[in-house]
Design a protein around this motif. Structure first.
Motif, mmCIF file in Angstrom:
data_model
loop_
_atom_site.group_PDB
_atom_site.id
_atom_site.type_symbol
_atom_site.label_atom_id
_atom_site.label_comp_id
_atom_site.label_asym_id
_atom_site.label_seq_id
_atom_site.Cartn_x
_atom_site.Cartn_y
_atom_site.Cartn_z
ATOM 1 N N MET A 67 0.905 -0.943 -0.088
ATOM 2 C CA MET A 67 -0.058 0.003 0.059
ATOM 3 C C MET A 67 0.862 1.083 -0.068
ATOM 4 S SD MET A 67 -2.892 0.342 2.888
ATOM 5 C CE MET A 67 -3.311 1.958 3.475
ATOM 6 N N LEU A 80 -8.965 -4.290 5.995
ATOM 7 C CA LEU A 80 -8.430 -4.486 4.685
ATOM 8 C C LEU A 80 -7.549 -5.871 4.481
ATOM 9 C CD1 LEU A 80 -7.321 -0.928 3.846
ATOM 10 C CD2 LEU A 80 -9.278 -1.787 3.605
ATOM 11 N N LEU A 82 -5.491 -7.644 1.645
ATOM 12 C CA LEU A 82 -4.728 -7.630 0.299
ATOM 13 C C LEU A 82 -4.524 -8.907 -0.101
ATOM 14 C CD1 LEU A 82 -2.670 -4.460 1.525
ATOM 15 C CD2 LEU A 82 -4.738 -4.437 0.451
ATOM 16 N N LEU A 90 -6.875 -1.298 -4.423
ATOM 17 C CA LEU A 90 -7.090 -0.715 -3.229
ATOM 18 C C LEU A 90 -7.681 0.746 -3.485
ATOM 19 C CD1 LEU A 90 -7.396 -0.633 0.049
ATOM 20 C CD2 LEU A 90 -4.782 -0.073 -0.212
ATOM 21 N N PRO A 96 -12.315 3.618 1.132
ATOM 22 C CA PRO A 96 -12.570 2.191 1.192
ATOM 23 C C PRO A 96 -13.284 1.587 2.379
ATOM 24 C CG PRO A 96 -10.135 2.750 0.647
ATOM 25 C CD PRO A 96 -10.925 3.980 1.168
ATOM 26 N N TYR A 101 -8.830 -6.145 -1.458
ATOM 27 C CA TYR A 101 -8.378 -5.508 -2.454
ATOM 28 C C TYR A 101 -7.136 -6.009 -3.048
ATOM 29 C CZ TYR A 101 -11.769 -2.122 -0.645
ATOM 30 O OH TYR A 101 -13.064 -1.850 -0.082
#
Length: 171
Positions: A67, A80, A82, A90, A96, A101
């Motif tokens: 990120m 989140l 990933l 993302l 978000p 993502y």
């Protein structure tokens, strides 16, 4: 898959690396090599656009930016996930929601403060495939622009392994 997490929460001060820096994820007891990795940022709160960077470095030294300078995020206690195989990167949403993502590195070439390795970094979990999962994974988190701060309850890795194929003796 097996899940491994940082031992505690992180504080993300304004324009500085997170405390602790880097937090570590200790992975032990897995057999085989990495075939899939996903990361879970639990309880992420951060209000500044374009300024939170998260770099993951495997025990064997491969760095991947998960990120970086995600456009316009206002995270308030979100979780989140990933994953290279997620449908959307993302940065698709301005704020978000919790969800899954793809990793996003908006400014390749940006480096995190030492002791993080210098850029360039990969931007996918596939860089870890085929490596030994056991050992210390370092998570470098930093706030790179002013006027905000944040926190993260926990950073976790989900690691799937497989037995490597031995093709040294074809029959």
């Amino acid at each position: 898959a097996s899940e491994f997490c940082t031992p505690g929460p992180l504080t993300i001060p304004d324009t500085l690396p997170a405390v602790p820096y880097p937090p570590t994820v200790a992975v032990a007891g897995l057999t085989g090599v990495v075939s899939k990795v996903t990361a879970v940022l639990r309880g992420l709160t951060h209000t500044g656009p374009l300024d939170i960077d998260v770099l993951l470095v495997s025990p064997t030294g491969q760095p991947s930016m998960l990120m970086s300078d995600v456009p316009g995020p206002v995270f308030t206690g979100v979780t989140l996930v990933l994953d290279d195989n997620a449908a959307l990167p993302l940065g698709y949403f301005f704020n978000p929601p919790s969800g899954t993502y793809q990793p996003l590195d908006n400014f390749p070439g940006d480096s995190l403060p030492p002791p993080a390795p210098a850029a360039p970094y990969a931007n996918a979990f596939s860089v870890f495939h085929g490596t030994n999962p056991n050992g210390t994974w370092n998570v470098y988190v930093a706030d790179v622009n002013p006027l905000d701060s944040g926190s993260l309850d926990r950073f976790c890795l989900d690691i799937t392994t497989m037995t490597p194929v031995d093709d040294s003796n074809p029959s």
